[in-house]
Design an enzyme around this catalytic site. Structure first.
Site, PDB file in Angstrom:
ATOM      1  N   THR A  81       0.827  -1.202   0.000  1.00 37.93           N
ATOM      2  CA  THR A  81       0.000   0.000   0.000  1.00 37.93           C
ATOM      3  C   THR A  81       0.865   1.258   0.000  1.00 37.93           C
ATOM      4  O   THR A  81       0.634   2.192  -0.778  1.00 37.93           O
ATOM      5  CB  THR A  81      -0.928   0.001   1.225  1.00 37.93           C
ATOM      6  OG1 THR A  81      -1.651  -1.230   1.261  1.00 37.93           O
ATOM      7  CG2 THR A  81      -1.911   1.155   1.153  1.00 37.93           C
ATOM      8  N   ASN A  82       1.895   1.298   0.868  1.00 39.25           N
ATOM      9  CA  ASN A  82       2.779   2.454   0.895  1.00 39.25           C
ATOM     10  C   ASN A  82       3.593   2.591  -0.383  1.00 39.25           C
ATOM     11  O   ASN A  82       4.032   3.686  -0.738  1.00 39.25           O
ATOM     12  CB  ASN A  82       3.729   2.356   2.097  1.00 39.25           C
ATOM     13  CG  ASN A  82       3.085   2.810   3.385  1.00 39.25           C
ATOM     14  OD1 ASN A  82       3.172   3.969   3.766  1.00 39.25           O
ATOM     15  ND2 ASN A  82       2.427   1.890   4.072  1.00 39.25           N
ATOM     16  N   LYS A 109      -0.098 -10.500   7.731  1.00 35.48           N
ATOM     17  CA  LYS A 109       0.110  -9.120   8.178  1.00 35.48           C
ATOM     18  C   LYS A 109      -1.252  -8.553   8.541  1.00 35.48           C
ATOM     19  O   LYS A 109      -2.129  -8.408   7.675  1.00 35.48           O
ATOM     20  CB  LYS A 109       0.750  -8.280   7.071  1.00 35.48           C
ATOM     21  CG  LYS A 109       0.883  -6.805   7.438  1.00 35.48           C
ATOM     22  CD  LYS A 109       1.206  -5.932   6.233  1.00 35.48           C
ATOM     23  CE  LYS A 109       1.216  -4.464   6.627  1.00 35.48           C
ATOM     24  NZ  LYS A 109       1.330  -3.559   5.459  1.00 35.48           N
TER      25      LYS A 109
END
Length: 333
Positions: free
Chosen positions: A60-61, A184
């Protein structure tokens, strides 16, 4: 009555425990924002020297949804070269392999393996969320894991998957697959983490927190680490919480955790704030003076001036801690 651990064998290859950075993508300051692979090479080595135990790309980052297939391969080849040049060729590199179809995710896993990734991080499909029944979700993960040449880490982040949230029953079921090795939990659900760790040892199925602001509780609950966007900004301090806990220095780990949690509040607010903070605190150290290299890719927008100031104030509480921790030294360049 005590909870009995699952009777499944240890996985052949487990994701090494520790703190992982979901690395941001850096771009050239042009209208089309081509990837700046040289900058990403430098940033990669900075994070490894900063004590991060592994790195995640195309999460996502990393703005995975905004990168095409060839760009993803270029990044993975670049960072594998970066860690090899640093003298740690087997350093853990996790690649996002999330696609909206089973076939796409399998292809991304194969691409990642060829380009140098060690593990694949996999979100559930979410474009048509109503179609993703429990049966469809479990089948998706099993089918991808069957064909993936690298071990699969489940990525549970309801915020980017139209609310799809794998529960502890789903994760317990998938943990028995020989090529699914970890999860995660960006859902931030410690109760879910405990339910999973109560059934599995870390060598059967590992649990990682989805950010560093609850790393200490994750470790206390039987988890083995976290994946945190804050590592892009303060890699040494975030890794140090884990290292102190592992050394048995829990009071010190808890004290540092408090500071880390307050600093991470800015990362929780926006990817743009994380990227601005990375430029503000790290860019100059890498010789990357142009802030535009750290802007999100369009259509995402960079942080405004008011929030830039707020971000530096919030994250700055960790700057002194970071400066006291020495970098790691390797035998490479």
């Amino acid at each position: 009555m005590p909870i009995i651990k699952a009777a499944i064998p240890p996985k052949k290859t487990m994701l090494p425990p520790g703190v992982y950075t979901p690395v941001i993508s850096l771009y050239k300051p042009t209208k089309t924002q081509e990837l700046d692979l040289d900058a990403m090479y430098k940033h990669c080595q900075y994070l490894v020297r900063g004590g991060q135990h592994g790195l995640v790309y195309q999460g996502t980052n990393g703005e995975a949804a905004l990168l095409d297939r060839e760009e993803k391969k270029d990044v993975l080849r670049t960072v594998r070269r970066a860690v090899t040049d640093l003298g740690v060729p087997d350093y853990p590199i996790v690649a996002g392999i999330s696609g909206q179809s089973t076939n796409e995710s399998i292809q991304l896993a194969k691409d990642a393996a060829i380009a140098g990734a060690s593990f694949g991080l996999l979100l559930p499909p979410s474009y048509w969320a109503k179609a993703m029944s429990e049966e469809a979700l479990l089948g998706f993960y099993r089918d991808v894991a069957d064909e993936s040449p690298i071990p699969v880490v489940i990525y549970n982040f309801p915020g980017v998957t139209s609310g799809i949230d794998l529960n502890s029953d789903d994760l317990t079921t998938l943990a028995s697959h020989p090529n699914i090795v970890a999860v995660k939990l960006t859902c931030g659900n410690i109760g879910k983490a405990i339910r999973i760790t109560s059934h599995f040892t870390p060598v059967q199925f590992s649990v990682y927190g989805g950010s560093s602001d609850f790393l200490f509780p994750t470790l206390e609950a039987g988890g083995v680490g976290c994946v945190t966007g804050m590592g892009n900004v303060f890699p040494r301090a975030t890794a140090r919480v884990y290292d102190l806990w592992m050394e048995g220095k829990k009071d010190e780990a808890r004290r540092l955790q408090d500071v880390v949690a307050n600093a991470e509040w800015a990362c929780k607010k926006s990817l743009a704030f994380t990227k601005f903070a990375a430029w503000s605190f790290v860019g100059g150290k890498l010789g990357l003076e142009d802030e535009r290299a750290f802007w999100p890719r369009r259509p995402y927008l960079p942080a405004g001036e008011k929030m830039k100031k707020w971000t530096v104030e919030v994250m700055g509480v960790l700057e002194e801690e970071e400066g006291r921790i020495p970098e790691r030294v390797f035998g490479g360049v």
